[in-house]
Design an enzyme around this catalytic site. Structure first.
Site, PDB file in Angstrom:
ATOM      1  N   ARG A  91       0.852  -1.178   0.000  1.00 28.11           N
ATOM      2  CA  ARG A  91       0.000   0.000   0.000  1.00 28.11           C
ATOM      3  C   ARG A  91       0.898   1.241   0.000  1.00 28.11           C
ATOM      4  O   ARG A  91       2.097   1.145   0.265  1.00 28.11           O
ATOM      5  CB  ARG A  91      -0.907  -0.002   1.234  1.00 28.11           C
ATOM      6  CG  ARG A  91      -1.897  -1.154   1.256  1.00 28.11           C
ATOM      7  CD  ARG A  91      -2.539  -1.305   2.629  1.00 28.11           C
ATOM      8  NE  ARG A  91      -3.294  -0.109   3.014  1.00 28.11           N
ATOM      9  CZ  ARG A  91      -3.703   0.134   4.259  1.00 28.11           C
ATOM     10  NH1 ARG A  91      -3.395  -0.706   5.248  1.00 28.11           N
ATOM     11  NH2 ARG A  91      -4.407   1.209   4.522  1.00 28.11           N
TER      12      ARG A  91
ATOM     13  N   SER B 134       0.530   4.143   1.836  1.00 27.00           N
ATOM     14  CA  SER B 134       0.559   5.009   3.016  1.00 27.00           C
ATOM     15  C   SER B 134       1.990   5.129   3.529  1.00 27.00           C
ATOM     16  O   SER B 134       2.855   4.290   3.221  1.00 27.00           O
ATOM     17  CB  SER B 134      -0.336   4.455   4.117  1.00 27.00           C
ATOM     18  OG  SER B 134       0.223   3.268   4.662  1.00 27.00           O
TER      19      SER B 134
ATOM     20  N   LYS C 213      -2.503  -8.183  10.470  1.00 26.17           N
ATOM     21  CA  LYS C 213      -3.894  -8.049  10.925  1.00 26.17           C
ATOM     22  C   LYS C 213      -4.841  -7.725   9.774  1.00 26.17           C
ATOM     23  O   LYS C 213      -6.056  -7.887   9.916  1.00 26.17           O
ATOM     24  CB  LYS C 213      -4.011  -6.990  12.011  1.00 26.17           C
ATOM     25  CG  LYS C 213      -3.699  -5.573  11.593  1.00 26.17           C
ATOM     26  CD  LYS C 213      -3.728  -4.632  12.799  1.00 26.17           C
ATOM     27  CE  LYS C 213      -3.399  -3.199  12.431  1.00 26.17           C
ATOM     28  NZ  LYS C 213      -4.428  -2.568  11.602  1.00 26.17           N
ATOM     29  N   ASP C 214      -4.319  -7.304   8.622  1.00 27.86           N
ATOM     30  CA  ASP C 214      -5.166  -7.019   7.461  1.00 27.86           C
ATOM     31  C   ASP C 214      -5.424  -8.249   6.603  1.00 27.86           C
ATOM     32  O   ASP C 214      -6.265  -8.218   5.697  1.00 27.86           O
ATOM     33  CB  ASP C 214      -4.513  -5.948   6.563  1.00 27.86           C
ATOM     34  CG  ASP C 214      -4.449  -4.585   7.226  1.00 27.86           C
ATOM     35  OD1 ASP C 214      -5.285  -4.321   8.112  1.00 27.86           O
ATOM     36  OD2 ASP C 214      -3.557  -3.785   6.859  1.00 27.86           O
TER      37      ASP C 214
ATOM     38  N   ARG D 289     -13.610  -4.041  17.488  1.00 24.23           N
ATOM     39  CA  ARG D 289     -12.915  -4.802  18.542  1.00 24.23           C
ATOM     40  C   ARG D 289     -12.477  -3.863  19.666  1.00 24.23           C
ATOM     41  O   ARG D 289     -12.713  -4.136  20.855  1.00 24.23           O
ATOM     42  CB  ARG D 289     -11.691  -5.512  17.941  1.00 24.23           C
ATOM     43  CG  ARG D 289     -10.764  -6.158  18.978  1.00 24.23           C
ATOM     44  CD  ARG D 289      -9.463  -6.618  18.335  1.00 24.23           C
ATOM     45  NE  ARG D 289      -8.743  -5.518  17.713  1.00 24.23           N
ATOM     46  CZ  ARG D 289      -7.971  -4.645  18.370  1.00 24.23           C
ATOM     47  NH1 ARG D 289      -7.831  -4.745  19.680  1.00 24.23           N
ATOM     48  NH2 ARG D 289      -7.344  -3.689  17.727  1.00 24.23           N
ATOM     49  N   ARG D 290     -11.832  -2.759  19.305  1.00 24.96           N
ATOM     50  CA  ARG D 290     -11.408  -1.801  20.327  1.00 24.96           C
ATOM     51  C   ARG D 290     -12.613  -1.181  21.026  1.00 24.96           C
ATOM     52  O   ARG D 290     -12.624  -1.036  22.246  1.00 24.96           O
ATOM     53  CB  ARG D 290     -10.551  -0.704  19.682  1.00 24.96           C
ATOM     54  CG  ARG D 290      -9.182  -1.180  19.223  1.00 24.96           C
ATOM     55  CD  ARG D 290      -8.493  -0.139  18.368  1.00 24.96           C
ATOM     56  NE  ARG D 290      -7.148  -0.565  17.976  1.00 24.96           N
ATOM     57  CZ  ARG D 290      -6.491  -0.107  16.913  1.00 24.96           C
ATOM     58  NH1 ARG D 290      -7.063   0.809  16.132  1.00 24.96           N
ATOM     59  NH2 ARG D 290      -5.278  -0.550  16.624  1.00 24.96           N
TER      60      ARG D 290
ATOM     61  N   ARG E  79     -11.286   7.371  10.634  1.00 27.75           N
ATOM     62  CA  ARG E  79     -10.526   6.632   9.626  1.00 27.75           C
ATOM     63  C   ARG E  79      -9.346   7.476   9.162  1.00 27.75           C
ATOM     64  O   ARG E  79      -9.263   8.662   9.444  1.00 27.75           O
ATOM     65  CB  ARG E  79     -11.416   6.306   8.416  1.00 27.75           C
ATOM     66  CG  ARG E  79     -12.535   5.305   8.668  1.00 27.75           C
ATOM     67  CD  ARG E  79     -12.068   3.868   8.717  1.00 27.75           C
ATOM     68  NE  ARG E  79     -11.174   3.506   7.629  1.00 27.75           N
ATOM     69  CZ  ARG E  79     -11.549   3.174   6.393  1.00 27.75           C
ATOM     70  NH1 ARG E  79     -12.840   3.173   6.095  1.00 27.75           N
ATOM     71  NH2 ARG E  79     -10.678   2.831   5.472  1.00 27.75           N
ATOM     72  N   GLY E  80      -8.470   6.843   8.378  1.00 28.59           N
ATOM     73  CA  GLY E  80      -7.319   7.552   7.834  1.00 28.59           C
ATOM     74  C   GLY E  80      -6.020   6.946   8.326  1.00 28.59           C
ATOM     75  O   GLY E  80      -6.009   6.027   9.153  1.00 28.59           O
ATOM     76  N   ASN E  81      -4.894   7.451   7.790  1.00 28.79           N
ATOM     77  CA  ASN E  81      -3.600   6.935   8.214  1.00 28.79           C
ATOM     78  C   ASN E  81      -3.224   7.507   9.583  1.00 28.79           C
ATOM     79  O   ASN E  81      -3.943   8.331  10.157  1.00 28.79           O
ATOM     80  CB  ASN E  81      -2.520   7.231   7.161  1.00 28.79           C
ATOM     81  CG  ASN E  81      -2.481   8.703   6.791  1.00 28.79           C
ATOM     82  OD1 ASN E  81      -2.705   9.562   7.626  1.00 28.79           O
ATOM     83  ND2 ASN E  81      -2.188   8.997   5.534  1.00 28.79           N
TER      84      ASN E  81
ATOM     85  N   ARG F 198      -4.984  10.721  11.651  1.00 25.06           N
ATOM     86  CA  ARG F 198      -5.767  10.472  12.877  1.00 25.06           C
ATOM     87  C   ARG F 198      -5.237  11.309  14.040  1.00 25.06           C
ATOM     88  O   ARG F 198      -6.013  11.822  14.844  1.00 25.06           O
ATOM     89  CB  ARG F 198      -5.738   8.983  13.245  1.00 25.06           C
ATOM     90  CG  ARG F 198      -6.449   8.088  12.255  1.00 25.06           C
ATOM     91  CD  ARG F 198      -6.605   6.692  12.781  1.00 25.06           C
ATOM     92  NE  ARG F 198      -6.764   5.727  11.707  1.00 25.06           N
ATOM     93  CZ  ARG F 198      -7.124   4.466  11.887  1.00 25.06           C
ATOM     94  NH1 ARG F 198      -7.364   4.022  13.092  1.00 25.06           N
ATOM     95  NH2 ARG F 198      -7.244   3.644  10.861  1.00 25.06           N
TER      96      ARG F 198
ATOM     97  N   CYS G 237     -11.067  -8.233   9.942  1.00 27.07           N
ATOM     98  CA  CYS G 237     -10.750  -7.039  10.730  1.00 27.07           C
ATOM     99  C   CYS G 237     -11.960  -6.138  10.925  1.00 27.07           C
ATOM    100  O   CYS G 237     -11.872  -5.113  11.587  1.00 27.07           O
ATOM    101  CB  CYS G 237      -9.611  -6.262  10.068  1.00 27.07           C
ATOM    102  SG  CYS G 237     -10.000  -5.606   8.430  1.00 27.07           S
TER     103      CYS G 237
END
Length: 330
Positions: free
Chosen positions: A20, A22, A96-97, A144-145, A162-164, A168, A255
């Site tokens: 990706r 990012s 995790k993705d 989950r959080r 959302r976002g990188n 955030r 996820c």
């Protein structure tokens, strides 16, 4: 495309690494490439590396929570297709993705040494979770959080964000959040650990499956890349991740739903660094309702990671996990 260490004209093979685009994805991919360069030189493998940036569905859709986007592999599908099509030779993912099931012909070639798997809090005041006022506004895109934090602090208000990572953190200030929740691993890899105000204990917030670990995906048929990636693999991290991912597969999770798992591997005294023979794995798994009203948790131990993941998932099923997950999936 040749699968050998050298190309047809005898020059070093260029390994194209998909990722990706990012800042975090590029940073962790660069770190993996640096390790692979060192390993290839040590073992006389003539490789050079090229980064290929790929935009995924999860990157394109930023105005909707992950749980509403739906589907698995939101951050990996396009990258996996590039692997299948031969446009890239390996891919660096945040573990995790990665969905439990990989496309036919692809495999996890390596799990490098894992970093801190915990979730962390960054607050507007610099204090920790316990310092947040009643009714504090916390930003997270993770069910989950949200489930675990609401279970621990029913008073807090959770708002989707959302976002990188850097965007955030900016929203913490511009959108008047009291705190945001992020993964320790991303901040560590970016060199931003000083921004962490509180690391959430596992007994308060069980991490996402594979959090803190990377998955290096490749084609099963690519012997040269598989040989190289085997040098990067950390057996202890791989064993823990296998147990967590077995749990993920047993619950048909991803996820976008409120499940978490964390495995700890204990090695026998005097065991060689690269061996996990006789290791014992302890796995904690959770399933919770998004509002935190119900939070199921089970723990198990075994030496077989796949059997352990299935056993902990079965315990949660017996407590009603399937009903919770069915409601979340709609």
């Amino acid at each position: 495309m040749t699968k050998a260490n050298h190309t047809a004209d005898g020059s070093a093979r260029v390994i194209r690494v998909g990722t990706r685009q990012s800042a975090l994805a590029l940073t962790q991919t660069g770190q993996v490439i640096d390790q692979l360069k060192q390993l290839s030189e040590q073992h006389g493998l003539p490789y050079t590396f090229e980064i290929v940036k790929i935009v995924t569905k999860g990157d394109r859709i930023l105005d909707v929570t992950l749980s509403k986007v739906g589907g698995k592999g939101l951050f990996v599908k396009e990258i996996e297709q590039a692997l299948i099509d031969g446009e890239i030779d390996m891919a660096v993912h945040s573990m995790k993705d990665m969905p439990f099931e990989l496309p036919e012909g692809l495999m996890n070639g390596a799990v490098p040494k894992r970093v801190d798997p915990r979730d962390v809090i960054i607050t507007s005041t610099g204090g920790g979770l316990s310092s947040l006022p009643e009714g504090a506004k916390i930003g997270t895109s993770s069910l989950r959080r949200a489930s675990q934090l609401k279970s621990y602090r029913p008073d807090i208000e959770l708002v989707s964000i959302r976002g990188n990572i850097d965007s955030r953190i900016r929203k913490l200030e511009t959108e008047e959040f009291d705190a945001i929740v992020l993964a320790a691993a991303g901040l560590q890899r970016m060199g931003w650990e000083s921004r962490i105000h509180d690391r959430l204990p596992i007994d308060i917030c069980v991490p996402a499956v594979g959090q803190g670990a990377l998955g290096i995906e490749c084609r099963e048929s690519d012997a040269g890349v598989r040989e190289l990636l085997s040098l990067l693999n950390d057996p202890v991290s791989e064993l823990a991740v296998r147990a967590e991912r077995s749990f993920l597969g047993a619950l048909n999770g991803g996820c976008q739903i409120p499940i978490g798992a964390h495995a700890v591997v204990t090695l026998p005294a005097g065991l060689e660094e690269k061996s996990v023979e006789g290791a014992v794995i302890e796995l904690v798994g959770i399933v919770g309702s998004p509002d935190g009203a119900v939070l199921l948790k089970e723990i198990g131990k075994d030496s077989d990671p796949e059997a352990l993941g299935l056993a902990v998932a079965d315990k949660l099923r017996a407590s009603g996990a399937d009903d919770i997950l069915a409601q979340v999936r709609g």
